[in-house]
Design an enzyme around this catalytic site. Structure first.
Site, PDB file in Angstrom:
ATOM      1  N   CYS A  78     -20.384  15.465  48.908  1.00  0.00           N
ATOM      2  CA  CYS A  78     -19.816  14.220  48.356  1.00  0.00           C
ATOM      3  C   CYS A  78     -20.095  14.117  46.855  1.00  0.00           C
ATOM      4  O   CYS A  78     -21.225  14.302  46.406  1.00  0.00           O
ATOM      5  CB  CYS A  78     -20.395  13.010  49.086  1.00  0.00           C
ATOM      6  SG  CYS A  78     -19.681  11.456  48.504  1.00  0.00           S
ATOM      7  N   CYS A  82     -25.209   8.483  45.240  1.00  0.00           N
ATOM      8  CA  CYS A  82     -26.024   7.461  45.919  1.00  0.00           C
ATOM      9  C   CYS A  82     -27.433   8.031  46.144  1.00  0.00           C
ATOM     10  O   CYS A  82     -27.594   9.035  46.861  1.00  0.00           O
ATOM     11  CB  CYS A  82     -25.399   7.094  47.258  1.00  0.00           C
ATOM     12  SG  CYS A  82     -23.610   6.779  47.141  1.00  0.00           S
ATOM     13  N   CYS A  85     -28.817   9.309  49.563  1.00  0.00           N
ATOM     14  CA  CYS A  85     -27.962  10.026  50.523  1.00  0.00           C
ATOM     15  C   CYS A  85     -28.114  11.539  50.485  1.00  0.00           C
ATOM     16  O   CYS A  85     -27.924  12.182  49.439  1.00  0.00           O
ATOM     17  CB  CYS A  85     -26.502   9.664  50.288  1.00  0.00           C
ATOM     18  SG  CYS A  85     -25.427  10.399  51.546  1.00  0.00           S
ATOM     19  N   CYS A 122     -18.451   5.533  65.949  1.00  0.00           N
ATOM     20  CA  CYS A 122     -18.220   5.409  64.513  1.00  0.00           C
ATOM     21  C   CYS A 122     -18.183   6.784  63.852  1.00  0.00           C
ATOM     22  O   CYS A 122     -19.122   7.568  63.994  1.00  0.00           O
ATOM     23  CB  CYS A 122     -19.331   4.560  63.896  1.00  0.00           C
ATOM     24  SG  CYS A 122     -19.130   4.374  62.112  1.00  0.00           S
ATOM     25  N   CYS A 153     -14.655   2.886  64.972  1.00  0.00           N
ATOM     26  CA  CYS A 153     -15.099   2.485  63.649  1.00  0.00           C
ATOM     27  C   CYS A 153     -15.044   3.730  62.769  1.00  0.00           C
ATOM     28  O   CYS A 153     -15.264   4.843  63.263  1.00  0.00           O
ATOM     29  CB  CYS A 153     -16.530   1.955  63.746  1.00  0.00           C
ATOM     30  SG  CYS A 153     -17.227   1.484  62.146  1.00  0.00           S
ATOM     31  N   CYS A 213     -17.218  -4.058  59.000  1.00  0.00           N
ATOM     32  CA  CYS A 213     -18.607  -3.695  59.292  1.00  0.00           C
ATOM     33  C   CYS A 213     -19.240  -3.432  57.920  1.00  0.00           C
ATOM     34  O   CYS A 213     -18.841  -2.494  57.229  1.00  0.00           O
ATOM     35  CB  CYS A 213     -18.640  -2.443  60.165  1.00  0.00           C
ATOM     36  SG  CYS A 213     -20.312  -1.817  60.450  1.00  0.00           S
ATOM     37  N   ARG A 285     -26.833  -5.067  63.359  1.00  0.00           N
ATOM     38  CA  ARG A 285     -27.270  -3.765  63.891  1.00  0.00           C
ATOM     39  C   ARG A 285     -28.571  -3.305  63.252  1.00  0.00           C
ATOM     40  O   ARG A 285     -28.682  -3.195  62.029  1.00  0.00           O
ATOM     41  CB  ARG A 285     -26.174  -2.709  63.673  1.00  0.00           C
ATOM     42  CG  ARG A 285     -26.505  -1.341  64.320  1.00  0.00           C
ATOM     43  CD  ARG A 285     -25.308  -0.407  64.364  1.00  0.00           C
ATOM     44  NE  ARG A 285     -24.166  -1.090  64.939  1.00  0.00           N
ATOM     45  CZ  ARG A 285     -23.123  -1.511  64.235  1.00  0.00           C
ATOM     46  NH1 ARG A 285     -23.054  -1.261  62.955  1.00  0.00           N
ATOM     47  NH2 ARG A 285     -22.140  -2.156  64.821  1.00  0.00           N
TER      48      ARG A 285
HETATM   49  N1  SAM Z   1     -19.199   7.980  52.085  1.00  0.00           N
HETATM   50  C1  SAM Z   1     -18.959   6.742  52.697  1.00  0.00           C
HETATM   51  C2  SAM Z   1     -19.624   5.594  52.001  1.00  0.00           C
HETATM   52  O1  SAM Z   1     -20.610   5.791  51.303  1.00  0.00           O
HETATM   53  O2  SAM Z   1     -19.176   4.466  52.207  1.00  0.00           O
HETATM   54  C3  SAM Z   1     -19.319   6.705  54.183  1.00  0.00           C
HETATM   55  C4  SAM Z   1     -20.563   7.430  54.660  1.00  0.00           C
HETATM   56  S1  SAM Z   1     -22.101   6.831  53.986  1.00  0.00           S
HETATM   57  C5  SAM Z   1     -23.217   8.054  54.574  1.00  0.00           C
HETATM   58  C6  SAM Z   1     -22.393   5.361  54.957  1.00  0.00           C
HETATM   59  C7  SAM Z   1     -23.651   4.594  54.754  1.00  0.00           C
HETATM   60  O3  SAM Z   1     -24.762   5.327  55.229  1.00  0.00           O
HETATM   61  C8  SAM Z   1     -24.077   4.237  53.346  1.00  0.00           C
HETATM   62  O4  SAM Z   1     -23.375   3.158  52.815  1.00  0.00           O
HETATM   63  C9  SAM Z   1     -25.535   3.879  53.542  1.00  0.00           C
HETATM   64  O5  SAM Z   1     -25.665   2.512  53.869  1.00  0.00           O
HETATM   65  C10 SAM Z   1     -25.934   4.716  54.754  1.00  0.00           C
HETATM   66  N2  SAM Z   1     -26.929   5.727  54.414  1.00  0.00           N
HETATM   67  C11 SAM Z   1     -26.725   6.918  53.844  1.00  0.00           C
HETATM   68  N3  SAM Z   1     -27.874   7.591  53.667  1.00  0.00           N
HETATM   69  C12 SAM Z   1     -28.848   6.790  54.144  1.00  0.00           C
HETATM   70  C13 SAM Z   1     -30.268   6.923  54.221  1.00  0.00           C
HETATM   71  N4  SAM Z   1     -30.903   7.994  53.772  1.00  0.00           N
HETATM   72  N5  SAM Z   1     -30.975   5.918  54.772  1.00  0.00           N
HETATM   73  C14 SAM Z   1     -30.326   4.806  55.231  1.00  0.00           C
HETATM   74  N6  SAM Z   1     -29.000   4.634  55.179  1.00  0.00           N
HETATM   75  C15 SAM Z   1     -28.275   5.615  54.627  1.00  0.00           C
HETATM   76  C1  DTB Z   2     -24.475   2.575  58.390  1.00  0.00           C
HETATM   77  O1  DTB Z   2     -24.671   1.443  57.930  1.00  0.00           O
HETATM   78  N1  DTB Z   2     -25.433   3.453  58.658  1.00  0.00           N
HETATM   79  C2  DTB Z   2     -24.888   4.670  59.194  1.00  0.00           C
HETATM   80  C3  DTB Z   2     -23.381   4.343  59.302  1.00  0.00           C
HETATM   81  N2  DTB Z   2     -23.283   3.058  58.709  1.00  0.00           N
HETATM   82  C4  DTB Z   2     -22.384   5.282  58.853  1.00  0.00           C
HETATM   83  C5  DTB Z   2     -25.278   5.901  58.453  1.00  0.00           C
HETATM   84  C6  DTB Z   2     -26.763   6.129  58.368  1.00  0.00           C
HETATM   85  C7  DTB Z   2     -27.002   7.423  57.716  1.00  0.00           C
HETATM   86  C8  DTB Z   2     -28.451   7.811  57.661  1.00  0.00           C
HETATM   87  C9  DTB Z   2     -28.670   9.106  56.962  1.00  0.00           C
HETATM   88  C10 DTB Z   2     -28.000  10.273  57.618  1.00  0.00           C
HETATM   89  O2  DTB Z   2     -28.168  10.488  58.838  1.00  0.00           O
HETATM   90  O3  DTB Z   2     -27.352  11.054  56.908  1.00  0.00           O
HETATM   91 FE1  SF4 Z   3     -21.148  10.035  49.456  1.00  0.00          FE
HETATM   92 FE2  SF4 Z   3     -23.424   9.602  50.731  1.00  0.00          FE
HETATM   93 FE3  SF4 Z   3     -22.677   7.975  48.769  1.00  0.00          FE
HETATM   94 FE4  SF4 Z   3     -21.307   7.962  51.112  1.00  0.00          FE
HETATM   95  S1  SF4 Z   3     -23.442   7.360  50.806  1.00  0.00           S
HETATM   96  S2  SF4 Z   3     -20.456   7.938  49.039  1.00  0.00           S
HETATM   97  S3  SF4 Z   3     -21.492  10.127  51.663  1.00  0.00           S
HETATM   98  S4  SF4 Z   3     -23.182  10.159  48.567  1.00  0.00           S
END
Ligand code: SAM
Ligand code: DTB
Ligand code: SF4
Length: 344
Positions: A78, A82, A85, A122, A153, A213, A285
């Site tokens: 990606c 963030c 992430c 989801c 979702c 959501c 959640r």
């Molecule tokens: N790329 C899209 C976005 O960012 O909207 C969808 C996937 S992204 C992984 C979805 C959500 O996962 C993020 O908005 C964040 O809230 C959550 N997330 C990602 N990494 C995480 C982490 N290490 N711990 C907790 N939540 C995480």
């Molecule tokens: C949300 O609020 N949490 C989920 C889902 N929406 C997509 C993602 C959590 C991701 C946690 C880190 C991972 O497993 O990569």
């Molecule tokens: Fe990309 Fe992760 Fe950010 Fe979603 S949360 S936009 S997957 S870097």
């Protein structure tokens, strides 16, 4: 955006789809100031739990929990940065980038989730913003999930004009798009997009008639005031989201937040309680981060009004408690699984 010292405003009237996206009815929604939410966060713990339980019981069967299973249908690579992430190209986390999964593999995963007792499925994709052809392909995946008899979702990043409508027409029930933090903390975590980008996508989803959501992450180094700021943003969306994931940061090696000091677990429980009080009819959640939390803290989250969990051995790329240990915990707490519906 919500101001810290904003005056208490009169309730606004809107068409809230909290009963079902198709049965909209006008109800008054309270507007929350950050200061009011901070005051809730600062209540004596027992008083806060009592308020949250009271609100939960007035609006839901207090002993029903939703099981939502996640599947990463397009992992890694990606371009966003963030800081939490593991799927960002900016950090070396060992997550390999993959292609979008096909219909058959998704069907198999959805059927397995259903057989294990999940009611919501989801699909997550590590995109900044899907292209038109990506939306077409995901629409096929949504149809597949719906055909399995599950709520659907998707979380795919920022949507463009027409995308939400295409997903809706394929049968998408919810679109997940998190605000993630308070506006004044956002720039510390993400630099490749801004808060308004998130709000714009949420508007597109809402206008298409897809349920929203939307939640955030706790434990990224934000202050209590900033946690209040996040909840205020969510609760003042008009209408507020039908589904509110409260994630605890999962610290992943290689990300800038890997060494973030631990948050007091009771502060996480307080955040859940305040989400419940301010968004009484939402499914709140208890989301990422349960693996490191322990059963007693999770039980407190249910007391605080959480009525949904991510269920299945994996979140997107990181581990989640095993399904059988979750079912065991829910049974020991006397909680049943299902689709919690808000009372009228
Ligand atoms: N790329 C899209 C976005 O960012 O909207 C969808 C996937 S992204 C992984 C979805 C959500 O996962 C993020 O908005 C964040 O809230 C959550 N997330 C990602 N990494 C995480 C982490 N290490 N711990 C907790 N939540 C995480
Ligand atoms: C949300 O609020 N949490 C989920 C889902 N929406 C997509 C993602 C959590 C991701 C946690 C880190 C991972 O497993 O990569
Ligand atoms: Fe990309 Fe992760 Fe950010 Fe979603 S949360 S936009 S997957 S870097």
């Amino acid at each position: 955006m919500t101001q810290v010292d904003a005056p208490i405003q009169k309730p606004v009237t809107f068409h809230a789809p909290h009963k079902s996206p198709k049965a909209r009815h006008a109800v008054a929604q309270r507007v929350w100031t950050v200061a009011e939410i901070q005051a809730l966060l600062e209540l004596p713990f027992n008083d806060l739990m009592f308020q949250a339980q009271t609100v939960h019981r007035a609006n839901f069967d207090p002993n029903m929990v939703e099981l939502a299973t996640l599947l990463s249908v397009k992992t890694g690579g990606c371009p966003e940065d963030c800081g939490y992430c593991p799927q960002s190209v900016h950090f070396d986390t060992g997550v390999e980038a993959g292609k979008l999964m096909g219909v058959e593999a998704v069907r198999e995963a959805a059927l397995a989730a259903k057989a294990a007792g999940a009611t919501r499925f989801c699909m997550g994709a590590a995109w900044r913003a899907p292209k038109d052809r990506d939306i077409k392909a995901v629409a096929e995946l949504v149809k597949t999930v719906k055909a399995c008899g599950l709520e659907s979702c998707a979380t795919l990043g920022m949507l463009n004009d027409g995308h939400a409508e295409t997903l809706r027409d394929a049968g998408l029930d919810y679109y997940n798009h998190n605000l993630d933090s308070a506006p004044d903390f956002y720039g510390d975590i993400i630099t490749t997009r801004d808060y308004q980008d998130r709000l714009d996508t949420l508007t597109r989803v809402r206008n298409a008639g897809v349920s929203v959501c939307c939640g955030g992450i706790v434990g990224m180094g934000e202050s209590r005031l900033q946690r209040a700021g996040l909840i205020a943003e969510l609760a003042n969306l008009s209408p507020y989201p039908e589904s509110v994931p409260i994630n605890h940061l999962v610290k992943v090696e290689g990300t800038p937040l890997a060494d973030q000091p631990d948050l007091d677990p009771l502060e996480f429980v307080r955040t859940i309680a305040v989400a419940r009080i301010t968004m009484p009819k939402a499914r709140v959640r208890l989301s990422a981060g349960r693996q490191g939390m322990g059963e007693a803290v999770q039980a407190l989250c249910f007391v605080a009004g959480a009525n949904s969990i991510f269920y299945g051995d994996k979140l997107l790329t990181t581990p989640n408690p095993a399904g059988n240990s979750d079912l065991d915990l829910l049974a020991r707490l006397g909680l049943k699984t299902g689709q919690p519906q808000p009372r009228d």
